[in-house]
Design a protein around this motif. Structure first.
Motif, PDB file in Angstrom:
ATOM      1  N   ALA A  48       1.351  -1.344  -0.336  1.00 15.56           N
ATOM      2  CA  ALA A  48      -0.003  -0.159  -0.059  1.00 15.56           C
ATOM      3  C   ALA A  48       0.551   1.436   0.124  1.00 15.56           C
ATOM      4  O   ALA A  48       1.634   1.083   0.890  1.00 15.56           O
ATOM      5  CB  ALA A  48      -1.080   0.212   0.972  1.00 15.56           C
ATOM      6  N   ASN A  49       0.654   2.076  -0.556  1.00 11.56           N
ATOM      7  CA  ASN A  49       1.261   3.278  -1.361  1.00 11.56           C
ATOM      8  C   ASN A  49       2.747   3.371  -1.442  1.00 11.56           C
ATOM      9  O   ASN A  49       3.455   3.937  -0.998  1.00 11.56           O
ATOM     10  CB  ASN A  49       1.360   4.440   0.288  1.00 11.56           C
ATOM     11  N   GLY A  50       3.151   2.424  -2.070  1.00 16.25           N
ATOM     12  CA  GLY A  50       4.555   1.430  -2.655  1.00 16.25           C
ATOM     13  C   GLY A  50       5.233   0.953  -1.073  1.00 16.25           C
ATOM     14  O   GLY A  50       6.253   1.165  -1.500  1.00 16.25           O
ATOM     15  N   GLY A  51       4.319   0.966  -0.542  1.00 13.02           N
ATOM     16  CA  GLY A  51       5.614  -0.585   0.909  1.00 13.02           C
ATOM     17  C   GLY A  51       5.802   0.465   1.264  1.00 13.02           C
ATOM     18  O   GLY A  51       6.348  -0.316   2.922  1.00 13.02           O
ATOM     19  N   THR A  52       5.507   1.968   1.431  1.00  4.77           N
ATOM     20  CA  THR A  52       5.673   2.737   2.887  1.00  4.77           C
ATOM     21  C   THR A  52       4.482   2.681   3.668  1.00  4.77           C
ATOM     22  O   THR A  52       4.552   3.043   5.335  1.00  4.77           O
ATOM     23  CB  THR A  52       5.346   4.147   2.191  1.00  4.77           C
ATOM     24  N   GLN A  53       3.215   2.655   3.421  1.00  7.26           N
ATOM     25  CA  GLN A  53       1.800   2.623   4.430  1.00  7.26           C
ATOM     26  C   GLN A  53       2.575   0.949   5.252  1.00  7.26           C
ATOM     27  O   GLN A  53       1.401   0.395   6.086  1.00  7.26           O
ATOM     28  CB  GLN A  53       0.708   3.145   3.895  1.00  7.26           C
ATOM     29  N   LEU A  54       2.231   0.067   4.349  1.00 13.08           N
ATOM     30  CA  LEU A  54       2.161  -1.309   4.175  1.00 13.08           C
ATOM     31  C   LEU A  54       3.113  -2.279   3.329  1.00 13.08           C
ATOM     32  O   LEU A  54       2.771  -1.245   2.546  1.00 13.08           O
ATOM     33  CB  LEU A  54       0.626  -1.861   4.381  1.00 13.08           C
ATOM     34  N   LEU A  55       3.555  -3.198   3.666  1.00 10.33           N
ATOM     35  CA  LEU A  55       4.716  -3.881   2.957  1.00 10.33           C
ATOM     36  C   LEU A  55       3.446  -5.579   4.146  1.00 10.33           C
ATOM     37  O   LEU A  55       4.352  -5.733   4.789  1.00 10.33           O
ATOM     38  CB  LEU A  55       5.538  -4.138   3.133  1.00 10.33           C
ATOM     39  N   LYS A  56       3.138  -6.620   3.320  1.00 12.25           N
ATOM     40  CA  LYS A  56       3.749  -7.911   3.773  1.00 12.25           C
ATOM     41  C   LYS A  56       3.157  -8.789   2.882  1.00 12.25           C
ATOM     42  O   LYS A  56       3.297  -9.043   1.642  1.00 12.25           O
ATOM     43  CB  LYS A  56       1.977  -8.005   3.722  1.00 12.25           C
TER      44      LYS A  56
END
Length: 596
Positions: A48-56
């Motif tokens: 989410a948001n390029g991985g800054t908000q969420l990276l799973k």
């Protein structure tokens, strides 16, 4: 001066994060490598948001037991090595035990895992220095790591992140690398709730086509070479379809993506003879070597390696790739379609049979015409009798009765191009570029045989020369004779050319001698015959190649086409430019709106 003190664990981890977790893509790389090392057959990435908000990252690997779950977040805790001997022959992608601790120090991380056979999963969370107690969770066998709000507690680092699109692009590139390295693993990538990639477990060739496109697969040469326990395999793009950027270059060492100067140099050397200097080759290559012979612990991101015998590895990669590229000849389908042609997998109409194809009748050559052209083109001896049947002999059909790959010549355009018809449509050949490559390869073969045949001149050619040129001739007679020249001083400022390479009989003698002497004078005899060898022979071949505005008869054009089909690397001239281009019947139909 302040007193020396031991840094707190959180600050130590945040410092380490500065090296290991440069941006979301860096964290994704570490998590994906952990999934691969865990033996996952299915990996899903959610961003989410390029991985800054969420990276799973969720996988179906072997999982982590309840007792080891909290330990997995500790610094320098790993299951992959236990001793120095393990470090000296690392076979896994990860091994330092820093990644999870570093990521957890600069994000809100949740680790959930379940081993096969356990009743349920367990989860643990970390937010900076705080680590939660273990609690039961729901998860199929495997591991899920969720990273939120990257750099929430280190705003100085967060402000250096780029736009969402940029950060996503870096994450997607990491995904590509892992997906290419493990084609037998199903991989899914989602961003902001949308699925961008869904790759099932598949053969490497299919995975390459899925990620780099069917065009790349159609343009690639498959190779698989082994020697002394080292193996190089994968796909190398043909020179005619090189790119303006290095965005399609993937090199893996024991399954690990690397950017290594030694390997890059070996690849460039292999392509230098067929690639234009402003273009870059595309490739997906895999080097397999004993882990004890390569050190992967030389850079924080593990993207660089060091070989115990770097010279041997360089030479192996160079020769293996050079061998594969040498199999490319104009009109061949050695791993690739011809330039401009559809991929082989999409061509369903076979070549017409000989009876259904518009064949050309043999056109006999007169003695004067045959002697002049064929001596120049193919190096026949000056005294050899003309053979009127030669034209017919150079127009064979292939074994199955189909026309040759480059077809039969129709005409000459602007004194520069040969127009030919083959089973796919129209072929356009740059006759000078094609002949230059043919002569270049012949000169290389002759020099490999120790000496290029010399043709004595009936009337020696003399010309004014600088004093340095005269000295060069006097000092390097052996080298000049080895490359087919007989040059001697006639006066303090005059040189006399008494013989030139037989294959260059129609060249401008004075210009040819000047260019060769300049090479020998500037670089020295030893370098000219070693590292500058190809440059010298390329210069000589350019002088020998048929010039623009030289009118050729149809049999002469066909003779050139047949030579192209049997000459290595003939799809490109010595400078890397294409020598021919295919225009299919379908393309011509579209141009003239046929069928509409």
């Amino acid at each position: 001066m302040s007193a020396i003190r031991i840094l707190p664990d959180l600050l130590i981890n945040q410092i380490a994060a500065g090296e290991v977790v440069e941006r979301p893509a860096s964290a994704l790389k570490e998590l994906l490598e952990n999934s691969v090392d865990a033996g996952a057959s299915d990996i899903t990435v959610q961003l989410a948001n390029g991985g800054t908000q969420l990276l799973k990252v969720t996988d179906d690997g072997q999982g982590i037991s309840r007792d080891e779950l909290a330990l997995a977040l500790a610094r320098h805790a790993t299951s992959k090595i236990t001793s120095l001997s393990d470090l000296e022959r690392v076979a896994s992608l990860g091994f330092r035990g820093e990644a999870l601790a570093s990521i957890a120090a600069v994000s809100r991380l949740t680790l959930t895992s379940r081993r096969a056979g356990d009743q349920h999963a367990w989860t643990v969370s970390a937010s900076g220095p705080e680590i939660s107690a273990l609690s039961p969770a729901s998860l199929a066998a495997g591991t899920s790591i969720e990273v939120r709000d990257l750099y929430f507690n280190t705003p100085a680092r967060r402000k250096f992140l780029k736009s969402e699109a940029t950060e996503y692009a870096h994450c997607e590139e990491i995904f590509r690398r892992i997906a290419l390295s493990r084609s037998g693993t199903a991989c899914t990538l989602q961003h902001n709730g949308r699925t961008r990639w869904h790759l099932r477990a598949q053969a490497l060739e299919d995975r390459v086509a899925a990620l780099l496109g069917d065009d790349f697969r159609a343009e690639a040469i498959m190779l698989d070479e082994s020697s002394s326990g080292v193996r190089l395999s994968g796909s190398a793009g043909v020179p005619a379809h090189a790119r303006g950027t290095r965005d399609a270059q993937y090199f893996f060492v024991n399954g690990r993506f690397v950017r290594d100067k030694l390997l890059s140099h070996a690849v460039r050397q292999a392509y230098q003879d067929v690639l234009h200097h402003e273009r870059h080759p595309s490739f997906v290559l895999f080097l397999e070597i004993d882990p004890a012979l390569v050190d992967v612990n030389v850079h924080p991101t593990k993207i660089e390696v060091r070989f115990r015998d770097s010279r041997a590895v360089h030479q192996f990669v160079f020769h293996a790739l050079n061998k594969a590229l040498s199999r490319t000849v104009a009109g061949s389908d050695a791993g690739a379609s011809a330039p401009g042609m559809p991929p082989r997998s999409t061509i369903h109409t076979p070549y017409p049979t000989a009876s259904g194809y518009p064949r050309q009748s043999a056109m006999a050559l007169g003695a004067a015409q045959a002697t002049g052209f064929y001596e120049t083109l193919f190096g026949q001896s000056a005294g050899a009798p003309a053979q009127p049947e030669l034209a017919a002999a150079t127009l064979p059909a292939t074994a199955d009765g189909a026309p040759p790959p480059l077809g039969f010549a129709l005409a000459q355009l602007s004194g520069v191009y040969i127009l030919s018809q083959n089973g796919h449509g129209l072929v356009i050949v740059d006759m000078h570029a094609a002949h230059e490559r043919i002569m270049y390869e012949k000169l290389k073969q002759a020099l490999d045989a120790q000496q290029i045949p010399m043709q004595p001149l009936l009337v020696p050619a003399s010309f004014s020369a600088e004093a340095l040129d005269v000295v060069t001739v006097e000092e390097h007679q052996d080298v000049l004779r080895q490359i087919g020249f007989d040059i001697a001083p006639a006066a303090p400022t005059t040189l006399m050319v008494r013989g030139i390479p037989a294959m260059l009989a129609d060249a401008d003698v004075q210009r040819l001698a000047h260019d060769v002497l300049r090479e020998v004078r500037e670089f020295g005899a030893s370098r000219v015959l070693t590292e500058r060898r190809n440059e010298l022979l390329s210069t000589m071949a350019c002088h020998a190649a048929v010039r623009a505005n030289r009118r050729l008869a149809l049999p002469e054009m066909n003779a050139l086409l047949r030579e192209m089909e049997s000459t290595e690397r003939s799809g490109q001239c010595n400078h890397g430019r294409p020598t021919w281009h295919q225009i299919s019947i379908a393309e011509l139909d579209r141009l003239f709106m046929r069928g509409r």
